[in-house]
Motif scaffolding. Sequence first.
Motif, PDB file in Angstrom:
ATOM      1  N   ILE A  17       0.874  -1.171   0.000  1.00 56.87           N
ATOM      2  CA  ILE A  17       0.000   0.000   0.000  1.00 56.87           C
ATOM      3  C   ILE A  17       0.913   1.222   0.000  1.00 56.87           C
ATOM      4  O   ILE A  17       2.109   1.116   0.283  1.00 56.87           O
ATOM      5  N   CYS A  66      -5.249  -0.104  -2.945  1.00 50.62           N
ATOM      6  CA  CYS A  66      -5.670   1.262  -2.627  1.00 50.62           C
ATOM      7  C   CYS A  66      -7.183   1.221  -2.444  1.00 50.62           C
ATOM      8  O   CYS A  66      -7.940   1.325  -3.413  1.00 50.62           O
ATOM      9  N   CYS A  67      -7.596   0.998  -1.199  1.00 51.08           N
ATOM     10  CA  CYS A  67      -9.008   0.769  -0.875  1.00 51.08           C
ATOM     11  C   CYS A  67      -9.526  -0.420  -1.661  1.00 51.08           C
ATOM     12  O   CYS A  67     -10.577  -0.383  -2.295  1.00 51.08           O
ATOM     13  N   SER A  68      -8.737  -1.483  -1.604  1.00 49.24           N
ATOM     14  CA  SER A  68      -9.072  -2.703  -2.335  1.00 49.24           C
ATOM     15  C   SER A  68      -8.480  -3.901  -1.597  1.00 49.24           C
ATOM     16  O   SER A  68      -7.718  -3.748  -0.655  1.00 49.24           O
ATOM     17  N   TRP A  78      -6.959  -6.610   2.857  1.00 45.23           N
ATOM     18  CA  TRP A  78      -7.529  -5.364   2.339  1.00 45.23           C
ATOM     19  C   TRP A  78      -6.604  -4.248   2.779  1.00 45.23           C
ATOM     20  O   TRP A  78      -6.098  -4.265   3.911  1.00 45.23           O
ATOM     21  N   ALA A  80      -5.407   0.160   2.489  1.00 47.30           N
ATOM     22  CA  ALA A  80      -5.679   1.557   2.144  1.00 47.30           C
ATOM     23  C   ALA A  80      -4.557   2.450   2.677  1.00 47.30           C
ATOM     24  O   ALA A  80      -4.019   2.201   3.751  1.00 47.30           O
ATOM     25  N   TRP A  82      -4.765   5.813   3.429  1.00 49.17           N
ATOM     26  CA  TRP A  82      -5.244   7.072   4.002  1.00 49.17           C
ATOM     27  C   TRP A  82      -4.883   7.258   5.470  1.00 49.17           C
ATOM     28  O   TRP A  82      -4.900   6.313   6.249  1.00 49.17           O
ATOM     29  N   PHE A  90      -2.597  11.252   0.264  1.00 44.30           N
ATOM     30  CA  PHE A  90      -3.461  10.237   0.877  1.00 44.30           C
ATOM     31  C   PHE A  90      -3.851  10.664   2.289  1.00 44.30           C
ATOM     32  O   PHE A  90      -3.806   9.879   3.237  1.00 44.30           O
ATOM     33  N   VAL A 100     -14.121   6.014   4.296  1.00 48.59           N
ATOM     34  CA  VAL A 100     -13.063   5.142   3.773  1.00 48.59           C
ATOM     35  C   VAL A 100     -13.090   3.813   4.517  1.00 48.59           C
ATOM     36  O   VAL A 100     -13.075   2.737   3.913  1.00 48.59           O
ATOM     37  N   TRP A 101     -13.146   3.885   5.842  1.00 45.48           N
ATOM     38  CA  TRP A 101     -13.080   2.649   6.646  1.00 45.48           C
ATOM     39  C   TRP A 101     -14.358   1.823   6.536  1.00 45.48           C
ATOM     40  O   TRP A 101     -14.330   0.618   6.785  1.00 45.48           O
ATOM     41  N   GLN A 103     -15.564   0.970   3.838  1.00 41.35           N
ATOM     42  CA  GLN A 103     -15.322   0.121   2.663  1.00 41.35           C
ATOM     43  C   GLN A 103     -14.655  -1.205   3.029  1.00 41.35           C
ATOM     44  O   GLN A 103     -14.641  -2.124   2.219  1.00 41.35           O
ATOM     45  N   THR A 113      -3.112  -0.787   6.622  1.00 37.91           N
ATOM     46  CA  THR A 113      -3.383   0.637   6.489  1.00 37.91           C
ATOM     47  C   THR A 113      -2.077   1.373   6.744  1.00 37.91           C
ATOM     48  O   THR A 113      -1.186   0.862   7.430  1.00 37.91           O
TER      49      THR A 113
END
Length: 183
Positions: A17, A66-68, A78, A80, A82, A90, A100-101, A103, A113
């Motif tokens: 990430i 990236c958020c995936s 998973w 992200a 941010w 970011f 965001v969270w 997701q 993260t």
Amino acid sequence: AFCEWLSQQPHARKVVIAGNHDLTLHGGAYEQACRDWGVTIDGRERERCVAARARLKAVPGLEYLCCSGTEVEGVRLWGAPWVPTCGGVFTKPPAALAAVWQQIPDDVDVLLTHGPPRGHLDLAVPRGFGMGRKHAGCEHLLHAVTQRVRPAFHVFGHIHEGYGTETDGATTFINAASCTVRG
């Protein structure tokens, strides 16, 4: 240099990430971050962002999250990049991070993260003589991790001086930052 090093690692799958210092991976905020940090703007910023992503894609077995999410041998991950508003890219105001969270899927085994949840390995040393350490993690991320997702592992960094591991009995929290400051 990073992509060359990563390419040399023996692992069949590599999951990464970004973070707030990975300026070229956030095309939308790259130019402003350059201005904020005193980096010269020369009109080739978009080209640099495209080249950085291409270098990542060229690393054998690499997946950039990236958020995936992805799955590796049955383990659901998973990720992200941010963090609450700070320098770089970011970043979002804390209230905006709640979306965001949200997701994050409920069935994640390993959460990656860039920043920590509030209260877990997030004590930062402020930039000022004589100032005490303060929690710099995200409250909304804490809620997502401890109230909804409950992953087996939550791996993050960002707060370098907070490196280490701890558990709340359900999730093992790992601040994997390289430490240059210890307060």
